[in-house]
Scaffold this motif. Structure first.
Motif, short mmCIF file in Angstrom:
data_model
loop_
_atom_site.label_atom_id
_atom_site.label_comp_id
_atom_site.label_asym_id
_atom_site.label_seq_id
_atom_site.Cartn_x
_atom_site.Cartn_y
_atom_site.Cartn_z
N LYS A 186 1.00 -1.22 -0.02
CA LYS A 186 -0.02 0.03 0.18
C LYS A 186 0.76 1.11 0.18
N PRO A 187 0.87 1.77 -1.15
CA PRO A 187 1.91 3.28 -1.13
C PRO A 187 1.47 4.14 -0.31
N CYS A 188 2.03 4.93 0.27
CA CYS A 188 1.72 6.25 0.71
C CYS A 188 1.41 7.37 -0.33
N LYS A 189 0.11 7.89 -0.29
CA LYS A 189 0.07 8.82 -1.24
C LYS A 189 0.46 10.31 -0.97
N TYR A 190 0.74 10.46 0.30
CA TYR A 190 1.57 11.82 0.55
C TYR A 190 2.97 11.66 0.11
N TYR A 191 3.56 10.46 0.38
CA TYR A 191 4.82 10.46 -0.38
C TYR A 191 4.86 10.47 -1.63
N ASN A 192 4.34 10.01 -2.59
CA ASN A 192 4.04 9.87 -3.93
C ASN A 192 3.58 11.38 -4.29
N LYS A 193 2.93 12.23 -3.58
CA LYS A 193 2.74 13.66 -3.80
C LYS A 193 4.14 14.45 -3.77
N GLY A 194 5.21 13.96 -2.98
CA GLY A 194 6.47 14.73 -3.09
C GLY A 194 6.85 14.90 -1.25
N TYR A 195 5.99 14.48 -0.44
CA TYR A 195 6.31 14.83 1.16
C TYR A 195 5.41 14.06 1.87
N CYS A 196 5.95 13.25 3.05
CA CYS A 196 5.11 12.89 4.13
C CYS A 196 5.83 13.11 5.30
N LYS A 197 4.93 13.96 6.08
CA LYS A 197 5.31 14.42 7.38
C LYS A 197 5.70 13.32 8.30
N ASN A 198 5.06 11.98 8.30
CA ASN A 198 5.52 10.94 9.30
C ASN A 198 6.90 10.22 8.82
N GLY A 199 7.30 10.44 7.69
CA GLY A 199 8.57 9.83 7.26
C GLY A 199 8.75 8.45 7.69
N LYS A 200 9.78 8.04 8.37
CA LYS A 200 9.83 6.65 8.59
C LYS A 200 8.98 5.84 9.31
N ALA A 201 8.05 6.81 10.09
CA ALA A 201 7.16 6.27 11.19
C ALA A 201 5.89 6.08 10.38
N CYS A 202 5.83 6.18 9.11
CA CYS A 202 4.56 6.16 8.42
C CYS A 202 4.19 4.70 8.26
N SER A 239 11.97 10.15 1.56
CA SER A 239 10.63 10.88 1.08
C SER A 239 10.94 12.38 1.23
N GLY A 240 10.67 13.14 0.03
CA GLY A 240 10.49 14.46 0.05
C GLY A 240 11.73 14.86 -0.84
N LYS A 241 12.73 14.08 -1.26
CA LYS A 241 13.82 14.55 -2.37
C LYS A 241 13.48 14.51 -3.59
N SER A 242 13.96 15.42 -4.16
CA SER A 242 13.73 15.67 -5.83
C SER A 242 14.46 14.88 -6.28
N ARG A 243 14.24 14.64 -7.84
CA ARG A 243 15.16 13.87 -8.51
C ARG A 243 16.62 14.10 -8.77
N SER A 244 16.67 15.58 -8.69
CA SER A 244 18.29 15.93 -8.61
C SER A 244 18.82 15.63 -7.32
N GLN A 245 18.16 15.52 -6.33
CA GLN A 245 18.85 15.45 -5.01
C GLN A 245 19.09 13.91 -4.58
N SER A 246 18.30 12.93 -5.33
CA SER A 246 18.51 11.50 -4.83
C SER A 246 18.98 10.65 -6.02
N GLU A 247 20.02 9.70 -5.46
CA GLU A 247 20.60 8.65 -6.58
C GLU A 247 19.54 7.96 -7.12
N PRO A 248 19.46 7.88 -8.35
CA PRO A 248 18.72 6.77 -9.17
C PRO A 248 18.97 5.24 -8.55
N THR A 249 17.93 4.80 -8.18
CA THR A 249 17.90 3.32 -7.66
C THR A 249 18.11 2.44 -8.87
N SER A 250 18.92 1.43 -8.79
CA SER A 250 19.09 0.20 -9.88
C SER A 250 18.15 -0.56 -9.76
N CYS A 251 17.60 -0.93 -11.10
CA CYS A 251 16.66 -1.79 -11.19
C CYS A 251 17.08 -3.31 -11.02
#
Length: 359
Positions: free
Chosen positions: A47-63, A95-107
Motif C-alpha cells: 500500500k503506497p503512501c499517497k503523501y510520499y507519492n505527492k512529494g512529502y510525507c510528514k510521518n517519514g519513516k514512522a509512516c 521521502s521528499g527528495k527531488s529527482r536531482s537530490q536523490s541517486e537513481p535506484t538500480s532496477c
C-alpha cells in the motif's frame, strides 16, 4: 472445457484470436521497471503512501504505509531507474527528495530466471499465467492492442496491451522482465507498422534506429526524440506516442522483440514451482468462413483438397510466431501471416481472419 488466448479488437463481445491493425496508439511502459520483486513473496499487496507519492510525507519513516512509487507497484512507472521515488521495499531515496537530490535506484532483475513472466492478481497475490509465451508473442506485435485469456481462476480475462491492464474486472496484470528485453519502435505508415531502422517501400533506409530512440526514451520517458528526414525535422513524442512532422501526425508503438522462453531449460524448471491459472494446452488453428463461423484447418484430398493441417501451422508457429507460410486449397494459392493472423488468397488478394485457440 475449451480454453484459449484470443487477441481481439473489441473485447466486449468478441471470442476470437485476431489482431487489430492500426486502431490505437500504443504507449507501453511494462518493461524491466514494472514491479518490485519483494511483492511476489509477501502474499499481500503493498500500500503506497499517497503523501510520499505527492512529494512529502510528514510521518517519514514512522509512516504506516510504504514509501514506494505507486506507479512502480502497478507496473507502469515511466521513469524507471531514474524515478525520484523508491522502487524497492524498505529502501531507496528518502521521502521528499527531488529527482536531482536523490541517486537513481538500480532496477533488479525481476523474474525467476525466465525472460519474462506475465501474472494476474485478483486480490490473493500474483499468479503466473501459463503458456505466457503466446501472450508475449502477441504483445510483441505493434498492431495487437489486446488479448483475451479463457478459463483462468478469474474466468475470461481481457488484457489491454496499451495500459497493461485488465478490462472490466477487479484483476490486475503485470509483466515481469529479466532486464534484457530489446525494445523495438514502430511508426504507423499507410496502415502498416514500420520498424524504425528498416527500409521503406522505395528501398530508402530510415535515418534513425530503434536503439537510438530507446536510448533517449530510457533517459527521459516523458521527453522526445528528433531527427531529420526528407529535409524536414520530425519529432517522436514519448508521452503521447506520436511522430509529429510539419504536416502529419503518426502513431508510434514500442514493443519487445519476441524471445521464446519455451526453449529455455529455466522455463521448464520454474514451471513446476509456481501456481498458475488453468489454461488449455492443445493448440488448434481455425479460419473464419463467409457465414462468420470458424473452421479448423484440415489436410484433405479430393474436391476440397487442402495442403496443410492445424498441426502443420502450429509447428511453424512454434518456430516463429510471426512467420508466413503458403498452402493450396482446391488449386488456389494462399498465404498465412501468423503475425497478423490473416489468410490471403494470392490470386484474388481476398483476406480472411485466422485464430489460434487452446482446447
Amino acid at each position: 472445457m475449451a480454453t484459449a488466448y484470443d487477441s481481439a479488437d473489441d473485447l466486449s463481445g468478441s471470442d476470437i484470436y485476431q489482431s487489430e491493425p492500426d486502431s490505437d496508439t500504443y504507449s507501453i511502459d511494462s518493461d524491466k521497471n514494472s514491479i518490485d520483486s519483494d511483492d511476489r513473496n509477501q502474499g499481500k499487496d503493498i500500500k503506497p503512501c499517497k503523501y510520499y507519492n505527492k512529494g512529502y510525507c510528514k510521518n517519514g519513516k514512522a509512516c504506516s504505509y510504504s514509501h514506494i512509487c505507486k506507479y512502480f507497484v502497478k507496473g507502469n512507472c515511466r521513469y524507471g531507474s531514474k524515478c525520484r521515488l523508491n522502487h524497492t521495499v524498505g529502501g531507496g531515496a528518502p521521502s521528499g527528495k527531488s529527482r536531482s537530490q536523490s541517486e537513481p535506484t538500480s532496477c533488479p532483475k525481476l523474474t525467476d530466471g525466465r525472460y519474462y513472466q506475465w501474472q494476474l492478481n485478483g486480490g490473493n497475490g500474483w499468479k503466473d499465467i501459463e503458456n505466457d509465451h503466446i501472450l508475449e508473442a502477441q504483445y510483441s506485435l505493434p498492431h495487437t492492442k489486446s488479448i483475451k485469456i479463457y478459463n483462468t481462476k478469474y474466468g475470461a480475462v481481457s488484457i489491454d496491451f496499451r495500459r497493461i491492464a485488465v478490462y472490466g474486472k477487479n484483476v490486475r496484470v503485470r509483466r515481469l522482465d529479466d532486464g534484457n528485453t530489446v525494445w523495438a519502435w514502430y511508426c504507423l505508415l499507410r496502415r502498416k507498422w514500420i520498424k524504425y531502422g528498416e527500409k521503406n517501400s522505395a528501398g530508402d533506409p530510415c535515418p534513425v534506429k530503434s536503439s537510438d530512440i530507446e536510448k533517449r526514451f530510457q533517459s527521459n520517458p516523458s521527453g522526445s526524440f528528433s531527427f531529420s528526414i526528407g529535409g524536414q525535422t520530425v519529432e517522436i513524442r514519448f508521452r503521447g506516442m506520436f511522430q509529429v512532422g510539419q504536416s502529419k501526425k503518426r502513431k508510434v508503438a514500442r514493443r519487445p522483440l519476441f524471445r521464446n522462453q519455451q526453449m529455455t531449460k529455466q522455463s521448464g524448471q520454474a514451471a513446476s514451482l509456481l501456481s498458475r491459472p488453468n489454461l488449455g494446452s492443445k493448440p488448434q488453428w481455425e479460419f473464419k468462413g463467409d457465414s462468420g463461423k470458424w473452421h479448423i484447418f484440415k489436410s484433405r484430398a479430393g474436391s476440397t483438397a487442402c495442403s496443410i493441417s492445424s498441426d502443420d501451422i502450429e509447428r511453424r508457429y512454434q518456430q516463429n510466431p510471426r512467420d508466413r507460410m503458403n498452402f493450396r486449397v482446391q488449386g488456389q494459392d494462399y498465404q498465412l501471416d501468423l503475425g497478423a493472423m490473416t489468410q490471403t488468397n494470392l490470386n484474388t488478394m481476398r483476406t480472411r481472419k485466422i485464430q489460434r485457440v487452446l482446447v
